[in-house]
Write a protein that holds these residues in place. Structure first.
Motif, PDB file in Angstrom:
ATOM      1  N   SER A 135     -19.845 -59.523 -76.510  1.00 55.40           N
ATOM      2  CA  SER A 135     -19.210 -58.823 -75.391  1.00 55.40           C
ATOM      3  C   SER A 135     -18.119 -57.872 -75.879  1.00 55.40           C
ATOM      4  O   SER A 135     -18.020 -56.724 -75.416  1.00 55.40           O
ATOM      5  N   GLN A 171     -18.175 -64.459 -72.329  1.00 53.64           N
ATOM      6  CA  GLN A 171     -18.705 -63.130 -72.638  1.00 53.64           C
ATOM      7  C   GLN A 171     -19.306 -62.456 -71.405  1.00 53.64           C
ATOM      8  O   GLN A 171     -19.100 -61.260 -71.172  1.00 53.64           O
ATOM      9  N   LEU A 175     -18.137 -58.954 -69.553  1.00 52.05           N
ATOM     10  CA  LEU A 175     -19.020 -57.820 -69.266  1.00 52.05           C
ATOM     11  C   LEU A 175     -19.122 -57.558 -67.760  1.00 52.05           C
ATOM     12  O   LEU A 175     -19.300 -56.408 -67.344  1.00 52.05           O
TER      13      LEU A 175
END
Length: 237
Positions: A135, A171, A175
């Protein structure tokens, strides 16, 4: 052209052929594809995926979306994700493909499989196969990405493969926030658990997503599952 059997049956046939004649699986797949009237397995898979309404699906995506595209191997999830990127580029947006699986040559083969020339989208398509994909890496690489960019992540379950990377949940949340803030669309290719039985339901669903590590699947705003040419698209309620 109609296939003589569902895609997963043809793939099983190829595996048996590979074992019986002691040949590589890719050679057996291509041989089975030729029996179906295709020059290779990638074109056969593309034929199945061609029935998928990617234009209509793309029209239902919006900046900030996190889309989960899931299927068992050989069902066309990578091709569909690439086709979504192509649709974005046709509309004038950028397409970025992050992968921990494919090489540059593999990606060129996928473009050919869907009948698209990569050079037609010069300046709009970016391919990244770095071993450092995570990420944080993606956010850094997309720091200047314009609104509407469609980003494919291949694939979800590999993001936290390295111990030094944050947990998968962390992660995906990173995002998610990045996509919303910047107006990007993220498409995550996902594995499906081996326990999925196509005889019990035509397409897998969220219950069948392979999760070696915890992840809140409600983070995804839309889902798309494929199996044997059937496509099931859902928006989060």
């Amino acid at each position: 052209m109609k296939l003589s059997a569902p895609l997963y049956h043809l793939k099983r046939k190829a595996k048996l052929l590979s074992r019986a004649e002691n040949i590589p699986l890719h050679e057996a797949l291509d041989r089975v594809a030729r029996q179906e009237g295709f020059s290779g397995w990638s074109l056969l898979a593309a034929k199945v995926t061609a029935t998928a309404p990617t234009e209509k699906l793309f029209a239902r995506l919006a900046p900030g979306d996190l889309v989960l595209v899931g299927a068992r191997p050989g069902q066309g999830k990578t091709l569909m994700s690439l086709e979504l990127a192509v649709q974005a580029m046709k509309s004038g947006s950028r397409g970025v493909f992050f992968t921990l699986e494919y090489t540059e040559k593999d990606m060129l083969d996928r473009f050919r499989a869907i009948g698209v020339a990569r050079e037609d989208f010069a300046g709009l398509f970016e391919f990244d196969s770095s071993d450092e994909i995570s990420s944080d890496y993606i956010v850094k690489r997309l720091a200047g990405a314009p609104r509407g960019t469609l980003v494919v992540v291949d694939y979800l379950q590999l993001l936290d493969q390295k111990r030094e990377n944050p947990e998968l949940m962390v992660q995906v949340r990173t995002l998610q926030s990045f996509a919303r803030d910047r107006g990007l669309i993220f498409v995550f290719i996902s594995q499906i658990d081996r326990s999925y039985d196509p005889l019990k339901k035509p397409c897998p669903d969220l219950e069948d997503v392979r999760l070696p590590n915890p992840l809140d699947l409600s983070l995804f705003t839309k889902t798309c599952f494929l199996n044997n040419g059937e496509v099931q698209f859902r928006a989060a309620s």
